[in-house]
Design a protein around this motif. Structure first.
Motif, PDB file in Angstrom:
ATOM      1  N   THR A 141     -56.136  32.013  -0.226  1.00  0.00           N
ATOM      2  CA  THR A 141     -57.595  32.040  -0.083  1.00  0.00           C
ATOM      3  C   THR A 141     -58.093  33.462   0.123  1.00  0.00           C
ATOM      4  O   THR A 141     -59.098  33.864  -0.459  1.00  0.00           O
ATOM      5  CB  THR A 141     -58.029  31.160   1.106  1.00  0.00           C
TER       6      THR A 141
ATOM      7  N   GLN B 212     -50.629  28.681   0.512  1.00  0.00           N
ATOM      8  CA  GLN B 212     -51.720  28.031  -0.203  1.00  0.00           C
ATOM      9  C   GLN B 212     -51.633  28.415  -1.671  1.00  0.00           C
ATOM     10  O   GLN B 212     -52.025  29.502  -2.053  1.00  0.00           O
ATOM     11  CB  GLN B 212     -53.059  28.469   0.396  1.00  0.00           C
TER      12      GLN B 212
ATOM     13  N   ASP C  21     -55.261  24.847   2.647  1.00  0.00           N
ATOM     14  CA  ASP C  21     -56.506  25.516   2.305  1.00  0.00           C
ATOM     15  C   ASP C  21     -56.778  26.540   3.396  1.00  0.00           C
ATOM     16  O   ASP C  21     -56.317  26.419   4.522  1.00  0.00           O
ATOM     17  CB  ASP C  21     -57.668  24.512   2.177  1.00  0.00           C
TER      18      ASP C  21
END
Length: 545
Positions: free
Chosen positions: A165, A21, A143
């Motif tokens: 994240t 990500q 994500d």
């Protein structure tokens, strides 16, 4: 993974079809939350030794609850420590020596007041109890979050992907790449009939008598926070071995025969990577491929696999050459991360090209092992088609900022260019393997990487690394005719840029070493007779009349 989404992403940029990500490159628009996560504050002056996660996962509620026992050694005297946990998750209680601790929360950080100060070089331990509904990923692995899915038989199928994240999305930890626990134990309770597969070696299972079974796993090697993982499904398990390395595979029951065929690629991959990179870095923890409801991730010793048993990247070739359809992209790329990213780890995520550039290069290494150097070079050249060269590969330090998605294939093509500058394949392979083994299980930075490769060759690589990593544009090799002479120079952002490059003249390959000043070539030749060896050097070229 929806094929329509894939097709759209392919059209936009091959470079962004990665499994990590990549965070948005804010370039200066940073918040207090970014600094809390990205900087090494005094409250983070400790070295994590062990995480012991004890969790209950309830698929119907999309709810988790339990604790993480965090053992650490203080670098300095600590009366307050920072542990990270996303603000949507509830802190139930935090204990030190059975005493409840006070805390306050700011963004995704929890500042904990210790009852007993932990002195420098002494060991401390807290029990952090928490619960909640962790963020659900909208499009894992791009994500972060949980994936609560069901398989074709209607059984729960659950995975998590949080690189970039942050692992603190689902469990409390010191969420910074500079610190890895030396070991992790996961005791994960799931509904009876389901299995949880995590990192490391299987310790056993226990029926808790309440409709849940606890599955226990333990790693004995340092591990990135984002690699600590749970995978829950009604899995079928089969196994193999590669010398003293355990190979374990966990797949959905109806895909068992497909998996047995597809995963045969693991052994030739190991043959190649052992030769070029050295021994698998986590032999004690084993190697696993685990079928997941998302495309894939490099979870250490528990690699997530979701390529639908197709060759290439979900049946597509990122290079556009056809070469990428000869092998399973997710098996090779995500396993390559075991050496680059999991074993060798970047201290700050600004230097994530150390993970992704080297791992993307490992794809070409595998092609070369199986099908030869020419196909490896063609593959690398093909991967350039999606590169934007409009943002730097290295991000901003201390604020949880990754660089451009170009870090994947631009990073790989930079390494191929460095190999070509070496102009000595025996030396190149020795240097790459020495680098991989020297920094095994270590946390390093870009400067360390640059220095290592620079010291192995007589060419000064510093301006070359600088141009490709810290500037957006490629160096441009410009040719011209002046006063009957053929001349060349480099146009680059780096002052006094100099780099050797190979060109063809009437099919004969010669090496030239232009600088940023016009210089005569040894041979006076027509501009249309000059051809740059663009298989081995990733540069721009222009011809000035």
């Amino acid at each position: 993974m929806k094929k329509l989404i894939l097709a759209l992403v392919v059209l936009i940029s091959a470079a962004n079809i990665s499994c990590a990500q990549v965070l948005s490159n804010k370039k200066g628009n940073y918040t207090e939350a970014d600094s809390l996560r990205g900087s090494l504050r005094p409250e983070r002056a400790f070295d994590v030794q062990k995480y012991h996660l004890k969790l209950k996962v309830e698929p119907e509620k999309q709810f988790i609850s339990g604790s993480n026992t965090i053992s650490f050694i203080a670098d300095d005297d600590l009366s307050t420590i920072q542990i990270d946990l996303f603000e949507n998750m509830k802190v139930d209680s935090i204990l030190q020596n059975n005493q409840t601790l006070a805390y306050n929360r700011k963004h995704n950080a929890v500042f904990i007041d210790l009852k007993e100060t932990v002195r420098a070089n002494e060991k401390g331990e807290i029990q952090f109890y928490y619960s909640g509904k962790p963020i659900v990923a909208k499009n894992a692995p791009w994500d972060g979050g949980f994936v609560w899915d069901t398989d074709k038989n209607g059984d729960p199928w659950i995975g998590v992907a949080v690189q970039g994240t942050g692992a603190s999305l689902w469990y409390p930890n010191k969420d910074h790449q500079s610190d890895e626990p030396e070991e992790v134990q996961l005791d994960i309770a799931v509904p009876n009939g389901l299995m949880n597969v995590s990192n490391g070696q299987f310790l056993g299972k226990k029926d808790l008598g309440n409709g849940f079974t606890q599955w226990s796993w333990k790693t004995v090697n340092p591990i990135n926070n984002y690699n600590v993982m749970i995978n829950i499904a009604n899995y079928e398990h089969f196994s193999d071995s590669y010398g003293d390395l355990d190979l374990d595979y966990y797949v959905l029951p109806y895909n068992l025969e497909k998996a047995k065929e597809q995963f045969k690629e693991v052994k030739p991959m190991m043959d190649c990577f052992y030769e070029k990179f050295g021994e698998y870095p986590f032999v004690e923890d084993g190697f696993k491929l685990i079928e997941t409801p998302y495309l894939g991730m490099e979870h250490q010793s528990a690699v997530a696999y979701g390529n639908e048993y197709e060759m290439g990247y979900l049946g597509n070739d990122l290079s556009g050459t056809g070469i990428g359809l000869k092998w399973d992209y997710i098996i090779i790329h995500e396993s390559g991360h075991e050496w680059y990213g999991n074993s060798i780890t970047a201290k700050d995520i600004a230097d994530m090209w150390i993970h992704e550039g080297f791992t993307s290069y490992s794809e070409a290494v595998y092609v070369e092992c199986r099908w030869g150097k020419e196909e490896a070079l063609e593959y690398l050249k093909g991967t350039r088609r999606g590169l934007g060269n409009n943002a730097t590969i290295i991000g901003d330090y201390g604020v949880n900022s990754e660089g451009s998605g170009d870090m994947y294939f631009k990073g790989a093509n930079l390494l191929n260019t460095i190999r070509s500058i070496y102009d000595n394949d025996e030396l190149w392979w020795k240097t790459l393997k020495d680098y991989t083994e020297t920094y095994k299980h270590q946390i390093i930075d870009t400067e360390t990487t640059e220095n290592f490769f620079n010291e192995s060759t007589g060419v000064d690589l510093e301006p070359i690394f600088d141009q490709y990593l810290r500037h957006t544009d490629l160096p441009k090799l410009q040719f011209r005719k002046k006063e009957g002479k053929t001349q060349a120079r480099w146009i680059a952002d780096v002052e006094d840029f100099k780099m050797p490059v190979d060109i063809f003249i009437d099919g004969k390959e010669i090496r030239i070493t232009p600088t940023d000043e016009w210089g005569d070539l040894k041979e006076n030749i027509a501009l249309n007779k000059i051809e740059v060896n663009d298989l081995e050097f990733y540069i721009k070229t222009s011809y000035k009349k």
